[in-house]
Structures are given as C-alpha cells and as structure tokens.
Enzyme design. Sequence first.
Site, PDB file in Angstrom:
ATOM      1  N   TYR A  95      25.967   8.669   0.578  1.00 38.08           N
ATOM      2  CA  TYR A  95      24.799   8.089  -0.066  1.00 38.08           C
ATOM      3  C   TYR A  95      24.793   8.558  -1.533  1.00 38.08           C
ATOM      4  O   TYR A  95      23.843   9.152  -2.022  1.00 38.08           O
ATOM      5  CB  TYR A  95      23.499   8.438   0.661  1.00 38.08           C
ATOM      6  N   HIS A 121      26.517  12.825  -7.831  1.00 36.85           N
ATOM      7  CA  HIS A 121      27.870  12.845  -7.255  1.00 36.85           C
ATOM      8  C   HIS A 121      28.868  12.233  -8.237  1.00 36.85           C
ATOM      9  O   HIS A 121      29.986  12.721  -8.384  1.00 36.85           O
ATOM     10  CB  HIS A 121      27.919  12.021  -5.961  1.00 36.85           C
ATOM     11  N   GLN A 141      24.096  27.118  -2.458  1.00 38.09           N
ATOM     12  CA  GLN A 141      25.347  26.642  -1.850  1.00 38.09           C
ATOM     13  C   GLN A 141      26.538  27.016  -2.729  1.00 38.09           C
ATOM     14  O   GLN A 141      27.575  27.466  -2.255  1.00 38.09           O
ATOM     15  CB  GLN A 141      25.284  25.129  -1.640  1.00 38.09           C
TER      16      GLN A 141
HETATM   17  O1  PAF Z   1      26.314  19.491  -0.713  1.00 42.78           O
HETATM   18  C1  PAF Z   1      26.644  18.749   0.235  1.00 42.78           C
HETATM   19  O2  PAF Z   1      26.564  17.521   0.164  1.00 42.78           O
HETATM   20  C2  PAF Z   1      27.161  19.382   1.519  1.00 42.78           C
HETATM   21  O3  PAF Z   1      26.475  20.560   1.817  1.00 42.78           O
HETATM   22  C3  PAF Z   1      28.684  19.610   1.522  1.00 42.78           C
HETATM   23  C4  PAF Z   1      29.103  20.605   0.459  1.00 42.78           C
HETATM   24  C5  PAF Z   1      29.397  18.290   1.286  1.00 42.78           C
HETATM   25  C6  PAF Z   1      29.130  20.159   2.872  1.00 42.78           C
HETATM   26  O4  PAF Z   1      28.814  19.289   3.913  1.00 42.78           O
END
Ligand code: PAF
Length: 283
Positions: A32, A37, A153
Amino acid sequence: MKLVKTIEEVRQIVKEWRKQGLTVGLVPTMGYLHEGHQSLIRKSVEQNDRTVVSIFVNPIQFGPNEDLASYPRDIKRDMALVDETCGDLIFNPEPNEMYPSHFTTSVQTTEVTELLCGARRPVHFGGVCTVVSKLFHIVAPDRAYFGQKDAQQLAVIRRMVRDLNFDIEIVACPIVREADGLAKSSRNTYLNPQERIAARVLSQSLKLGLEQIEKGERDCKKIIQTITEHLQTEPLAKVDYVEIVDNENIQRVDRIQKEVLVAIAVYIGKTRLIDNFIYKCED
Ligand code: PAF
C-alpha cells in the site's frame, strides 16, 4: 519491472545481477505504497544498480487485536508505483512461502525494544526482526532502506545488523509529510475526514516541542508536558505515549543531550498514529 512470488526466483535473479557485478538495494515494505516508500525506492535507485522492493504484510509482527486482516492491500497499484519509481523487482511472497509449517525460529532484540512501541506491542519487533533477517538472507542486498518515521524500528534494525554482523548498510530516509504536516503512512487511509483533520495535531505538537528545545529548554519533562498538553487540546486524540529517548539505545533521558528521539503515539479515533523528530544537541 518484474514481480516474483518465490524465494527461489528472487535468489536466481539476484545471483545473475551479482555475476554481472551489479550492486543491489532492498526496500522492505508491507505494501500500500505511498510517497514515503517512493522516497526510499528513489534513494535505492540512486545508490544501487538494482532495487528490490519486498511487499509482504508480515503476520507475525501484528498482535492478536491489531489490524492484520484490515491492513490495506493493493498490489496492482503498488506495481504501478514501483514501476514509476524505477524499482527493478518486487518480491511479493505468500505467508506460507515465508513461514512454512513448523516455522519455529525468531530473532529478538532487547533494550532498544523495551520502551515506546515495543512496550505497547509486545510481539511487534520480534516479528519485524525475524522477517527483516529473512529478507536480508534471501536478497542479500548491499544496502537496505528504512523510513525515519518508524524511528524505533530503525534503531532496532541497526542494533540487529550490528549484533548479528549482517554485511548490509542501513540507510535511513527522512519522514515524508502531507502538505499539512501529517506524516505519510499506509494507516492514514483508516481516518475519516474529521479524523484526518484532527490528525494534524501530531505534527503540530511536535513542532511546539522542537521550538521549545531550539529556544534552549533541556528538561525533558517540560518538553513532554508541552507536547502532551497540545495533543490533549484535540478531542479526537488519545495520547498513547510521548517520550524522549536516546536515539541509539532508545532509553529515557532526563535532559536533551547528544542525539535524542522525541517520539509520540496517538490514537485518532481507533487509528494509532506515530510521529517523531530527532534533535542533535551541540551543547
Ligand atoms: O516498516 C514496515 O513496513 C515493516 O515493519 C517492515 C520493515 C517491512 C517489516 O515487515
């Protein structure tokens, strides 16, 4: 641009690229896709000969009452966006390709996962580390790209890469925002029009915190109070956390020093949104 579903196919393609001496960047995503991204893909395309985008809604990073089933998915749209951004390959496995029956191994990090989202989402970072390790082994990229929006993360991945000696450069890319300041997120699509307006309070409150730091305030309690009070002015917002931590080990600090992460998580209606900024202190 090609889409493949199996680990075998990705390995084969990357092997061919390697034979030609090409460098490879990986952009791990759950699909999505949005401009956030795309900024990661663009960076990878700029720094590597080939770019792989993984699109996989990773079931093991969702808790039992989280949004795995409703997480937005649209592979056709994602393919168009990757193509438009000049990515070379999409890896879009099915869950049983990544987690065959009797899958019993996991990758866990401690310390950096104790606070913030790690404290609220107990299975989350174990799931992230496990899937990202698998993607790193499958694609074996030179570089991997992560957004600063998911700041914890990023710290967790950096720690995992250091601790487990992955020979991969982790590249962090800045938060991409809507015109009104809301950080881009696939989960923004859950917001109704009224909630979407209310969601502006996240970036606005962080801005107030940043201004206070820039004016010289170093007491974290006071900055947290400013941010929290502003968030509480929005009736649709429910504060999950407002924290100031060291940006490397994600442990609380009392005073602004070195490099701190100012991070918030806020429910707008039922949607949990996160946002943050990093402040490098020169004092
Ligand atoms: O940030 C994300 O979209 C997710 O946590 C990742 C790094 C793709 C792992 O599933």
